[in-house]
Design an enzyme around this catalytic site. Structure first.
Site, PDB file in Angstrom:
ATOM      1  N   TYR A   1      34.952  29.197  37.978  1.00  0.00           N
ATOM      2  CA  TYR A   1      36.734  29.385  38.803  1.00  0.00           C
ATOM      3  C   TYR A   1      36.728  28.479  39.460  1.00  0.00           C
ATOM      4  O   TYR A   1      37.513  28.571  40.281  1.00  0.00           O
ATOM      5  CB  TYR A   1      36.678  31.089  38.940  1.00  0.00           C
ATOM      6  CG  TYR A   1      37.150  31.409  37.241  1.00  0.00           C
ATOM      7  CD1 TYR A   1      37.736  31.642  36.205  1.00  0.00           C
ATOM      8  CD2 TYR A   1      35.947  32.496  36.881  1.00  0.00           C
ATOM      9  CE1 TYR A   1      38.667  31.834  35.091  1.00  0.00           C
ATOM     10  CE2 TYR A   1      36.391  33.064  35.426  1.00  0.00           C
ATOM     11  CZ  TYR A   1      37.007  32.683  35.365  1.00  0.00           C
ATOM     12  OH  TYR A   1      37.412  33.117  33.608  1.00  0.00           O
TER      13      TYR A   1
ATOM     14  N   LYS B   1      32.270  47.563  24.221  1.00  0.00           N
ATOM     15  CA  LYS B   1      31.762  45.968  22.973  1.00  0.00           C
ATOM     16  C   LYS B   1      30.852  45.566  22.708  1.00  0.00           C
ATOM     17  O   LYS B   1      30.307  44.847  22.656  1.00  0.00           O
ATOM     18  CB  LYS B   1      32.466  44.523  24.565  1.00  0.00           C
ATOM     19  CG  LYS B   1      34.212  45.159  23.758  1.00  0.00           C
ATOM     20  CD  LYS B   1      35.143  43.396  24.236  1.00  0.00           C
ATOM     21  CE  LYS B   1      36.163  43.195  24.596  1.00  0.00           C
ATOM     22  NZ  LYS B   1      36.834  41.761  24.771  1.00  0.00           N
TER      23      LYS B   1
ATOM     24  N   SER C   1      34.597  35.719  35.672  1.00  0.00           N
ATOM     25  CA  SER C   1      35.437  36.202  37.022  1.00  0.00           C
ATOM     26  C   SER C   1      34.943  37.537  37.787  1.00  0.00           C
ATOM     27  O   SER C   1      35.132  37.237  39.203  1.00  0.00           O
ATOM     28  CB  SER C   1      36.584  36.991  36.474  1.00  0.00           C
ATOM     29  OG  SER C   1      36.357  38.244  35.614  1.00  0.00           O
TER      30      SER C   1
ATOM     31  N   LYS D   1      26.578  33.905  29.193  1.00  0.00           N
ATOM     32  CA  LYS D   1      27.207  34.118  29.741  1.00  0.00           C
ATOM     33  C   LYS D   1      27.436  36.078  29.839  1.00  0.00           C
ATOM     34  O   LYS D   1      27.104  36.788  29.029  1.00  0.00           O
ATOM     35  CB  LYS D   1      28.886  34.011  28.602  1.00  0.00           C
ATOM     36  CG  LYS D   1      29.969  34.911  29.720  1.00  0.00           C
ATOM     37  CD  LYS D   1      31.484  34.815  28.622  1.00  0.00           C
ATOM     38  CE  LYS D   1      32.641  35.617  29.042  1.00  0.00           C
ATOM     39  NZ  LYS D   1      33.787  35.708  28.227  1.00  0.00           N
TER      40      LYS D   1
ATOM     41  N   GLU E   1      20.316  34.508  18.666  1.00  0.00           N
ATOM     42  CA  GLU E   1      21.069  34.493  18.388  1.00  0.00           C
ATOM     43  C   GLU E   1      21.810  32.876  19.042  1.00  0.00           C
ATOM     44  O   GLU E   1      22.595  32.309  17.871  1.00  0.00           O
ATOM     45  CB  GLU E   1      22.323  35.023  19.974  1.00  0.00           C
ATOM     46  CG  GLU E   1      22.618  36.294  19.288  1.00  0.00           C
ATOM     47  CD  GLU E   1      23.878  36.695  18.934  1.00  0.00           C
ATOM     48  OE1 GLU E   1      24.377  35.819  17.948  1.00  0.00           O
ATOM     49  OE2 GLU E   1      24.039  37.634  18.115  1.00  0.00           O
TER      50      GLU E   1
ATOM     51  N   LYS F   1      26.548  35.985  24.829  1.00  0.00           N
ATOM     52  CA  LYS F   1      27.176  36.122  25.423  1.00  0.00           C
ATOM     53  C   LYS F   1      26.684  37.972  25.519  1.00  0.00           C
ATOM     54  O   LYS F   1      26.733  38.603  24.731  1.00  0.00           O
ATOM     55  CB  LYS F   1      29.107  36.089  24.569  1.00  0.00           C
ATOM     56  CG  LYS F   1      29.706  37.398  25.930  1.00  0.00           C
ATOM     57  CD  LYS F   1      31.065  36.990  25.093  1.00  0.00           C
ATOM     58  CE  LYS F   1      31.978  37.629  26.113  1.00  0.00           C
ATOM     59  NZ  LYS F   1      33.636  37.360  25.421  1.00  0.00           N
TER      60      LYS F   1
END
Ligand code: PBG
Length: 324
Positions: A314, A218, A275, A249, A234, A196
């Protein structure tokens, strides 16, 4: 060599093209993310995500029934938490009567065949909007992992089929697996957000949950968009720690990562079309600059071609309708 070889022979008709098609998109590939909020008869539009809403539990229940009728097999649940319930440790995340726990129970009671996956991360519960516990401006790893494991346990006890840790703390998969096993929840799966990235594509989502970080960014836990080998490290570690499925992602800007991972692991890979990707297409289509449905299907197919088995999107309902 030409004329013995003519590539266009395999493209001359829809039937031939279908016979030699290398990738297929089906309704079985898609997971629909849904946003849940408190109240009754609440359906709040999310401005940068046209067609997506924050739903109260009663409307969630109806939505999930209709989503299931469309053939969609899985949901990713996210909750909007009241500011008054937020603290540094994400205490509310462990509340057995919390919104997520109630949402899981509601969906599994009314639509038991639906595969329910829950987001495991502190950001919607954190007064700092970070995915972990904050101390002196730093995000603590190990104390956060303890809370995440209890949070995952609580989701599993509520009936989640999979827990989906999206926090990017180190060692959380192992801890979650251990806690689930000791509780006898051996069938609860883990879909790990393994690779991510610290991405600006999450903007509309953070608006949807009012979960933007209160300070900083982040980048000390999510990955650097410059890195490719690290994604494999990872992912392999997460699998070793007990992840049943892994995830890359965001989606479209990271197809190379999906392909790298596909060539190195055997477990199912999910891609998350996030999104910001959804928002870009909606905005361009709204201006009449792109053919919405054609671009949507092309993008979703690209995830399959890259090597993803599942796609969190979505667009799941819109795509399911077109595929039907
Ligand atoms: C929370 C979480 C985020 C997303 C999924 N889970 C936001 C973030 O990491 O800041 C983003 C999803 C999207 O943009 O669609 N940890």
């Amino acid at each position: 060599m030409h004329p013995n070889q003519r590539n266009r022979r395999l493209r001359q008709s829809p039937a031939i093209r279908q016979l030699v098609s290398e990738s297929q998109l089906t309704v079985n590939d898609m997971m629909l993310p849904l946003f849940v909020t408190e109240g009754t008869q609440v359906k709040e539009p999310i401005s940068a995500m046209p067609g997506c809403y924050r739903l109260s539990l009663d409307l969630l229940q109806e939505e999930v029934k209709s989503v299931s009728d469309m053939g969609i097999k899985a949901l990713l649940l996210f909750v909007m938490v009241d500011d008054a319930l937020k603290d540094n440790k994400g205490t509310e995340a462990l509340n057995p009567e919390g919104l997520m726990q109630r949402a899981v129970r509601k969906v599994k009671t009314t639509t038991p065949e639906m595969v329910v996956m829950t987001d495991v991360a502190l950001d919607p519960y954190s007064s700092y909007g970070h995915d972990g516990i904050v101390e002196k401006g730093k995000i603590l790893n190990d104390p956060t992992v303890e809370v995440l494991a209890q949070m995952a346990l609580s989701h599993a006890q509520a009936g989640a089929d999979f827990v989906a840790p999206s926090d990017m703390m180190d060692g959380r998969i192992q801890k979650i697996r251990t806690v689930l096993e000791s509780a006898g929840l051996t069938d609860t799966g883990i879909m790990s957000y393994s690779a991510k990235y610290a991405s600006a594509f999450y903007g509309p989502f953070r608006e949807a949950l009012d979960s933007a970080p209160g300070f900083g960014d982040k980048k000390t836990y999510q990955m650097d968009p410059a890195n490719r080998l690290e994604a494999l490290t990872e992912t392999l570690r997460d699998i070793e720690e007990g992840a049943d499925m892994v995830m890359v992602k965001p989606g479209l800007a990271y197809l190379d990562i999906i392909r790298d991972i596909r060539e190195n692991v055997e477990v199912p890979i999910a891609a998350y079309q996030v999104s910001g990707e959804y928002a870009m297409l909606k905005a361009a289509a709204d201006k009449g600059w792109l053919d919405h449905d054609a671009v949507m299907m092309e993008q979703l197919l690209a995830f399959k071609r890259a090597g993803a088995n599942l796609i969190a999107t979505y667009h799941a309902k819109e795509a399911a309708q077109l595929l039907a």
